[in-house]
Design an enzyme around this catalytic site. Sequence first.
Site, PDB file in Angstrom:
ATOM      1  CG  HIS A 126      -1.829   1.165   1.347  1.00  0.00           C
ATOM      2  ND1 HIS A 126      -3.145   1.014   1.777  1.00  0.00           N
ATOM      3  CD2 HIS A 126      -1.689   2.493   1.095  1.00  0.00           C
ATOM      4  CE1 HIS A 126      -3.745   2.190   1.781  1.00  0.00           C
ATOM      5  NE2 HIS A 126      -2.868   3.114   1.380  1.00  0.00           N
ATOM      6  CG  HIS A 155      -0.904   7.052  -1.045  1.00  0.00           C
ATOM      7  ND1 HIS A 155      -2.160   7.143  -1.582  1.00  0.00           N
ATOM      8  CD2 HIS A 155      -1.040   6.378   0.129  1.00  0.00           C
ATOM      9  CE1 HIS A 155      -3.036   6.558  -0.772  1.00  0.00           C
ATOM     10  NE2 HIS A 155      -2.383   6.086   0.276  1.00  0.00           N
ATOM     11  NE  ARG A 203       0.790  11.941  -2.001  1.00  0.00           N
ATOM     12  CZ  ARG A 203      -0.279  11.539  -1.333  1.00  0.00           C
ATOM     13  NH1 ARG A 203      -1.253  10.888  -1.927  1.00  0.00           N
ATOM     14  NH2 ARG A 203      -0.383  11.800  -0.045  1.00  0.00           N
ATOM     15  CG  ASN A 205      -5.075   8.610  -3.090  1.00  0.00           C
ATOM     16  OD1 ASN A 205      -4.032   8.087  -3.474  1.00  0.00           O
ATOM     17  ND2 ASN A 205      -5.169   9.207  -1.920  1.00  0.00           N
ATOM     18  CE  LYS A 242      -7.889   2.181  -0.261  1.00  0.00           C
ATOM     19  NZ  LYS A 242      -6.692   2.927   0.023  1.00  0.00           N
ATOM     20  CG  HIS A 245      -9.609   4.762   3.751  1.00  0.00           C
ATOM     21  ND1 HIS A 245      -8.387   5.381   3.803  1.00  0.00           N
ATOM     22  CD2 HIS A 245     -10.294   5.221   4.827  1.00  0.00           C
ATOM     23  CE1 HIS A 245      -8.332   6.170   4.864  1.00  0.00           C
ATOM     24  NE2 HIS A 245      -9.485   6.104   5.495  1.00  0.00           N
ATOM     25  CG  HIS A 285      -4.708   2.443   6.117  1.00  0.00           C
ATOM     26  ND1 HIS A 285      -6.040   2.464   6.433  1.00  0.00           N
ATOM     27  CD2 HIS A 285      -4.592   3.077   4.923  1.00  0.00           C
ATOM     28  CE1 HIS A 285      -6.708   3.084   5.475  1.00  0.00           C
ATOM     29  NE2 HIS A 285      -5.858   3.458   4.555  1.00  0.00           N
ATOM     30  CG  ASP A 333      -1.558   4.905   4.170  1.00  0.00           C
ATOM     31  OD1 ASP A 333      -1.723   5.259   2.992  1.00  0.00           O
ATOM     32  OD2 ASP A 333      -2.208   5.390   5.119  1.00  0.00           O
ATOM     33  CG  HIS A 382       0.316  15.331   2.063  1.00  0.00           C
ATOM     34  ND1 HIS A 382      -0.659  15.563   1.127  1.00  0.00           N
ATOM     35  CD2 HIS A 382      -0.075  14.232   2.748  1.00  0.00           C
ATOM     36  CE1 HIS A 382      -1.605  14.641   1.239  1.00  0.00           C
ATOM     37  NE2 HIS A 382      -1.276  13.809   2.208  1.00  0.00           N
ATOM     38  CB  ALA A 439      -4.655  12.951   6.475  1.00  0.00           C
TER      39      ALA A 439
HETATM   40  C1  NCD Z   1      -3.452   9.111   2.141  1.00  0.00           C
HETATM   41  C2  NCD Z   1      -3.048  10.166   1.106  1.00  0.00           C
HETATM   42  O1  NCD Z   1      -2.557  11.219   1.498  1.00  0.00           O
HETATM   43  O2  NCD Z   1      -3.204   9.898  -0.089  1.00  0.00           O
HETATM   44  N1  NCD Z   1      -3.501   9.748   3.422  1.00  0.00           N
HETATM   45  C3  NCD Z   1      -3.443   9.165   4.636  1.00  0.00           C
HETATM   46  O3  NCD Z   1      -3.591   9.869   5.621  1.00  0.00           O
HETATM   47  N2  NCD Z   1      -3.210   7.881   4.771  1.00  0.00           N
HETATM   48  C4  NCD Z   1      -4.737   8.469   1.736  1.00  0.00           C
HETATM   49  C5  NCD Z   1      -5.113   7.276   2.575  1.00  0.00           C
HETATM   50  O4  NCD Z   1      -4.593   6.176   2.383  1.00  0.00           O
HETATM   51  O5  NCD Z   1      -5.957   7.438   3.467  1.00  0.00           O
HETATM   52 ZN    ZN Z   2      -3.248   5.067   1.753  1.00  0.00          ZN
END
Ligand code: NCD
Ligand code: ZN
Length: 332
Positions: free
Chosen positions: A13, A15, A17, A41, A95, A132, A167, A240, A244, A256
């Site tokens: 899992h 991200h 980006r 996402n 997802k 999620h 998660h 996860d 950011h 988040a």
């Molecule tokens: C994730 C994100 O920023 O894409 N954020 C997070 O707090 N985990 C999305 C997610 O998996 O909830």
């Molecule tokens: Zn995630």
Amino acid sequence: MKKIEIIKPDDFHVHLRQDELLELTVGHCSESFCRAIVMPNTIPPIASVETINEYKEKIEFFNSEFKPLMTFKLLKSLTADDIIAMQEAGALAGKLYPAGSTTNSSDGIKDWREIAHLLTVMSDVGLVLSIHGEDPSVFSLDREKAFIPQILEISGEFPQLKIVFEHLSSAEGIAAVENGPENLVGTITVQHLLLTLDDIIGGSLNPHSFCKPVLKRPEDRDAIERVVLKGNRKFFFGSDSAPHKITNKENSCGSAGCYTSPVALPLLVDFFDKQDKIELLEGFVSHYGADFYGLEYNREKITLVKESWKVPDEYSGVKSLYAGKTIDWKIG
Ligand code: NCD
Ligand code: ZN
């Protein structure tokens, strides 16, 4: 010097980006992991054959050895044919984001029955449903617990469907997977395994430990630790990792997500070592997830050495978990 060699892990899992962050994330992720389940996402979301192919190509551009395992975002507008086409394009999972539950989820699903026809197809063709599992309408610490009945409804309705409760953050979520059907499993992040809500708000506010689902109580962390230290094969690693920019974390409407790709594996080996259970690391990061997804184990190995290093204060405008702190293990 203490060291250990294991099969190079997978991250089930992540991200990665887009745009200028991709080089950073692919670089860090591929240092520790051979393959990764790449979350969809992005903006726009990964939800078509074209977006899957384009995203995969962009990721592979930065490291052609690294294997992105593609997913798509479940949208109400998708059709059964879209699902089949995306599987043929290589997607392994779809997802489900409850609408409004996390970053970029306003186009998510309000009620799983809206997409029941898509879940039927996913079950028939052997696609994994990644969830999620939070109900955003309730109090923040209770969101995961509140979503459990829906996960159990889905798995009851689709007994063949492989489901990942992503998660896990609560004792109740852990129990639901532990006692649930065979094909319901859960991913575990390093922040939910090691930290609690106090690491966000117990002293001065630390937005870099803030993610969804939010870190919870010591009892919840203990429940996560317990199943991991039992070597329970229903629970495997999914970072996860969700970077950011510092400017988006340190403001009055902070995003988040914790960036953990560069620190996750060193923190995990340190965790298992301190618990005197280092022999359980390889199953958690290199076997159980591959078994669930029906993938071969990686051939490549990785060496981890017990040697302290200081995590950089930032990586290209992003602060990772444990930034500025010392970790006792590193990638060899
Ligand atoms: C994730 C994100 O920023 O894409 N954020 C997070 O707090 N985990 C999305 C997610 O998996 O909830
Ligand atoms: Zn995630």
